[in-house]
Design a protein around this motif. Sequence first.
Motif, short mmCIF file in Angstrom:
data_model
loop_
_atom_site.label_atom_id
_atom_site.label_comp_id
_atom_site.label_asym_id
_atom_site.label_seq_id
_atom_site.Cartn_x
_atom_site.Cartn_y
_atom_site.Cartn_z
N ALA A 60 0.83 -1.20 0.00
CA ALA A 60 0.00 0.00 0.00
C ALA A 60 0.86 1.25 0.00
N VAL A 95 -1.80 4.03 -4.52
CA VAL A 95 -1.55 2.66 -4.96
C VAL A 95 -2.41 1.69 -4.15
N THR A 96 -3.16 0.86 -4.84
CA THR A 96 -3.98 -0.15 -4.17
C THR A 96 -3.13 -1.38 -3.88
N PRO A 97 -3.07 -1.82 -2.64
CA PRO A 97 -2.25 -3.00 -2.32
C PRO A 97 -2.80 -4.26 -2.98
N VAL A 98 -1.90 -5.16 -3.33
CA VAL A 98 -2.28 -6.44 -3.94
C VAL A 98 -1.60 -7.56 -3.16
#
Length: 360
Positions: free
Chosen positions: A211, A215-218
């Motif tokens: 994160a 930015v979206t965490p993956v």
Amino acid sequence: MNKTIVAAALLAASAGGASAQTGLSIYGIVDAGYVRESGGVAGTTNKISSGVGSYSRIGFRGTEDLGGGMTALFQLESGFRVDTGEQDAAGSLFNRQAFVGLKTRAGNLTIGRQYTPWHQALAQVGDPWGTGYAGGAKNLFPDYGSNVRTSNTVQYSAPPLMGFNADIAYAAGEQAGDNKAGRQFGFSVGYSQGPLNVRVAYNNKNTDIAAAPGVTPVDRSVGTNRMLVANYDFGVAKAYFAFSRDKGFNSAPLGNNANPYGGVPATASTDGNEFLVGLTAPLVGGTVLASYMRKNDKTFFNQDARSWGIGYQYPLSKRTHAYVAYGVVNNKNGAGYTVANNTEPGTGDRAFNLGVRHSF
């Protein structure tokens, strides 16, 4: 054989009259050939390619004797295309290798962009083609992307001891706030004595995205590769074996993500294994190479494949070889494996190579 630019230079030390010996050498490979590919959606392709058997490259190696059994070392290596004269990777000068380190009696410690222990085991021990030509392991084995080399890597290589050797590497993900995201590590342990050469290798790859602002965490499953490779020199022929077990996200990246055959879209396997048997044998002053491979995809898609290849290398001198090779891939259930060479993933299920390789 390397051309030595600076054979030795004695540098006066500021204290005690001590001296240090330095050395710098330039080396490389120039490989180009005719490649004919068929079976893909574009039909038959005829082209002149670079790095068919071995990636065309130019590199620099340097050492400095620091005294007390310690040596500083570095290596910088850049890939290029013989067919066009272009740099292989735009915006990256030393895209193949770039590291600095120390060599001691206790082993080597290097920092920078380097090969993974997994790839080295496959290329040096398990594949008679050295991962090149139309019959090489790249046809079915996941010898692509960060399975081959990693940046931001610290690697330790133990000194050979009674035939045993070992390497361990760690590549930092360098994502703020998460030490695991993007990291990769692996190791290999081998034994080489007389006609026998055997090695086991492990690769562990985290492709999470941490994160960050905007930015979206993956969160993904960890990709792992476990491999056993061996070769044995019988004198009249040298036999090769490789078996790799792949599990998790991006453990087995495809060299060619396009689907050249129709049916179910080609999907990178997240659960499967690869098997290779091969040989090299002297013939009429040259060397015959042959291999057979099988891919077993254990996912729902069941995209299995088989591959075989045969070729011949003839030495024109100690540093120059002419070569010819032919490879075939048989895909099942929409699998998208293509006949590759050392530099290109290929476009079809059949390929023919004819070329020349010079090293300096």
